[in-house]
Design a protein around this motif. Sequence first.
Motif, PDB file in Angstrom:
ATOM      1  N   MET A 126       3.271   3.644 -13.634  1.00  0.00           N
ATOM      2  CA  MET A 126       4.423   3.003 -13.012  1.00  0.00           C
ATOM      3  C   MET A 126       3.980   1.998 -11.942  1.00  0.00           C
ATOM      4  SD  MET A 126       7.688   2.656 -12.703  1.00  0.00           S
ATOM      5  CE  MET A 126       8.808   4.039 -13.006  1.00  0.00           C
ATOM      6  N   GLN A 127       2.906   2.285 -11.235  1.00  0.00           N
ATOM      7  CA  GLN A 127       2.399   1.361 -10.193  1.00  0.00           C
ATOM      8  C   GLN A 127       1.955   0.034 -10.816  1.00  0.00           C
ATOM      9  OE1 GLN A 127      -0.876   2.966  -7.987  1.00  0.00           O
ATOM     10  NE2 GLN A 127      -1.113   1.123  -6.693  1.00  0.00           N
ATOM     11  N   LEU A 140       4.189   5.513  -5.594  1.00  0.00           N
ATOM     12  CA  LEU A 140       4.269   5.526  -7.050  1.00  0.00           C
ATOM     13  C   LEU A 140       3.138   6.347  -7.664  1.00  0.00           C
ATOM     14  CD1 LEU A 140       5.184   1.784  -7.747  1.00  0.00           C
ATOM     15  CD2 LEU A 140       6.692   3.777  -7.868  1.00  0.00           C
ATOM     16  N   ALA A 141       1.943   6.268  -7.093  1.00  0.00           N
ATOM     17  CA  ALA A 141       0.824   7.051  -7.647  1.00  0.00           C
ATOM     18  C   ALA A 141       1.060   8.530  -7.464  1.00  0.00           C
ATOM     19  CB  ALA A 141      -0.482   6.619  -6.965  1.00  0.00           C
ATOM     20  N   GLU A 142       1.749   8.878  -6.405  1.00  0.00           N
ATOM     21  CA  GLU A 142       1.966  10.304  -6.142  1.00  0.00           C
ATOM     22  C   GLU A 142       3.135  10.859  -6.947  1.00  0.00           C
ATOM     23  OE1 GLU A 142       2.963  13.266  -2.343  1.00  0.00           O
ATOM     24  OE2 GLU A 142       2.630  11.093  -2.027  1.00  0.00           O
ATOM     25  N   LYS A 192       0.828  -1.216   0.000  1.00  0.00           N
ATOM     26  CA  LYS A 192       0.000   0.000   0.000  1.00  0.00           C
ATOM     27  C   LYS A 192       0.859   1.262   0.000  1.00  0.00           C
ATOM     28  CE  LYS A 192      -4.049  -1.986   2.305  1.00  0.00           C
ATOM     29  NZ  LYS A 192      -4.910  -1.940   3.521  1.00  0.00           N
ATOM     30  N   LYS A 193       1.920   1.232   0.813  1.00  0.00           N
ATOM     31  CA  LYS A 193       2.804   2.403   0.854  1.00  0.00           C
ATOM     32  C   LYS A 193       3.499   2.613  -0.483  1.00  0.00           C
ATOM     33  CE  LYS A 193       3.800   2.296   5.820  1.00  0.00           C
ATOM     34  NZ  LYS A 193       4.870   2.169   6.839  1.00  0.00           N
ATOM     35  N   SER A 221       2.201  -0.157 -24.551  1.00  0.00           N
ATOM     36  CA  SER A 221       1.546   0.507 -23.422  1.00  0.00           C
ATOM     37  C   SER A 221       2.509   0.824 -22.290  1.00  0.00           C
ATOM     38  CB  SER A 221       0.405  -0.379 -22.892  1.00  0.00           C
ATOM     39  OG  SER A 221       0.902  -1.645 -22.473  1.00  0.00           O
ATOM     40  N   HIS A 222       3.699   0.249 -22.328  1.00  0.00           N
ATOM     41  CA  HIS A 222       4.723   0.561 -21.325  1.00  0.00           C
ATOM     42  C   HIS A 222       5.459   1.824 -21.788  1.00  0.00           C
ATOM     43  CE1 HIS A 222       4.728  -4.018 -20.299  1.00  0.00           C
ATOM     44  NE2 HIS A 222       3.834  -3.352 -19.562  1.00  0.00           N
ATOM     45  N   TRP A 223       5.415   2.824 -20.980  1.00  0.00           N
ATOM     46  CA  TRP A 223       6.070   4.092 -21.344  1.00  0.00           C
ATOM     47  C   TRP A 223       7.564   3.928 -21.241  1.00  0.00           C
ATOM     48  CZ3 TRP A 223       6.592   9.237 -18.362  1.00  0.00           C
ATOM     49  CH2 TRP A 223       6.784  10.274 -19.238  1.00  0.00           C
ATOM     50  N   PRO A 224       8.333   4.185 -22.317  1.00  0.00           N
ATOM     51  CA  PRO A 224       9.791   3.949 -22.329  1.00  0.00           C
ATOM     52  C   PRO A 224      10.539   4.658 -21.209  1.00  0.00           C
ATOM     53  CG  PRO A 224       8.996   4.275 -24.553  1.00  0.00           C
ATOM     54  CD  PRO A 224       7.833   4.553 -23.665  1.00  0.00           C
ATOM     55  N   PRO A 225      10.208   5.916 -20.849  1.00  0.00           N
ATOM     56  CA  PRO A 225      10.964   6.543 -19.739  1.00  0.00           C
ATOM     57  C   PRO A 225      10.854   5.768 -18.427  1.00  0.00           C
ATOM     58  CG  PRO A 225       9.841   8.206 -20.987  1.00  0.00           C
ATOM     59  CD  PRO A 225       9.339   6.892 -21.505  1.00  0.00           C
ATOM     60  N   TYR A 226       9.701   5.200 -18.148  1.00  0.00           N
ATOM     61  CA  TYR A 226       9.556   4.407 -16.917  1.00  0.00           C
ATOM     62  C   TYR A 226      10.413   3.135 -17.001  1.00  0.00           C
ATOM     63  CZ  TYR A 226       5.695   7.309 -15.230  1.00  0.00           C
ATOM     64  OH  TYR A 226       4.929   8.344 -14.762  1.00  0.00           O
ATOM     65  N   ILE A 227      10.475   2.495 -18.182  1.00  0.00           N
ATOM     66  CA  ILE A 227      11.299   1.297 -18.356  1.00  0.00           C
ATOM     67  C   ILE A 227      12.768   1.641 -18.123  1.00  0.00           C
ATOM     68  CG2 ILE A 227      12.038  -0.465 -20.000  1.00  0.00           C
ATOM     69  CD1 ILE A 227       9.178  -0.836 -19.089  1.00  0.00           C
ATOM     70  N   GLU A 228      13.237   2.766 -18.716  1.00  0.00           N
ATOM     71  CA  GLU A 228      14.619   3.164 -18.529  1.00  0.00           C
ATOM     72  C   GLU A 228      14.908   3.513 -17.083  1.00  0.00           C
ATOM     73  OE1 GLU A 228      17.068   3.072 -20.655  1.00  0.00           O
ATOM     74  OE2 GLU A 228      15.761   2.303 -22.265  1.00  0.00           O
TER      75      GLU A 228
END
Length: 309
Positions: free
Chosen positions: A253-254, A223-225, A217-218, A278-285
């Motif tokens: 990202m979550q 990640l949502a924030e 949960k934390k 659907s996976h955003w490349p900046p988050y993967i990197e």
Amino acid sequence: MSVSTSNNLSVKDVRRSLSFEESSAVSEDGNNNKSSEQVDEMSAEQTPTETQLRNDCENIWKELNNTHARLDARSTNSNTTYMGEEEFDAYKVLERVLKVKEKKLQTELIAVENQGLQVTSTDPNYTDAHLKSELLTSIQQLEETLQIIKGQRKQVEDDLKREEELLQQHQEVQKSLQIKINSLEQEKENVQGVTSQVKELERKKKSADAYLVEITKKLGSFLAENFPLPSPDNLKGSKGKVHLNPNVRYISMQKLTEDLMNISYVRPHDPYIRIKESHWPPYIELLLRCGIAKRHPQDCNLIRLVAFN
């Protein structure tokens, strides 16, 4: 043969008390006179012991007859007196006693007739022969009894031997059962120990599950924030050029982190996921640079969560 009377009884009363015996003696005397001729004829064939027994019997009968003759003479010479009440009562008592004696003598006579008359001789030879015969009979009976006792003893010894064998078998069974009981008790103690360990592990698992839920949960909140869903509004003011395909629906990202964690738990032997549009490349990197995820050594489109344990 002696006769005793009380002061209140006369000789006549005594004579009446012996009336049964006298009649028996007279009848038997007559029979003896009739059979005297037969006895004389068989005297030549009789043994000395039988002759002596016959002489003893004749002497006894003679004494008995003489006694009765003396009693008759005394009763004839005595004066008859008036019988008072006391003498009458004494006579009644004497009559009852004589009746009882008569019944007793009749019973004894019947018993003697059934058993046969046995007269013991005073001849030493006869006595020795009789004692030897009884002794041999007793020895024979004792030998038979001894054989029976020996047979019973052998049977008892056999029974005792069987009982000892059964006792030994039961003792062996008891030892085996005792060993089994001890092993079961030991297993019970081990099971109790394992049960306590299992309970301890279950308690730790519940604690770990609760901690995992709390940490998840934390992590989701963090990640949502800090890593929201990619959109043009969220990218305003960012440095550099970030391209978004308007036809693609990106995941957050979550969601990406949850997918990596779930695939590592469900499929630990192959925890890789394929990179999609659907996976955003900046988050993967970002995950690759921070050491949270890594690529497949042979396929760069596959990534997995790094094992931190």
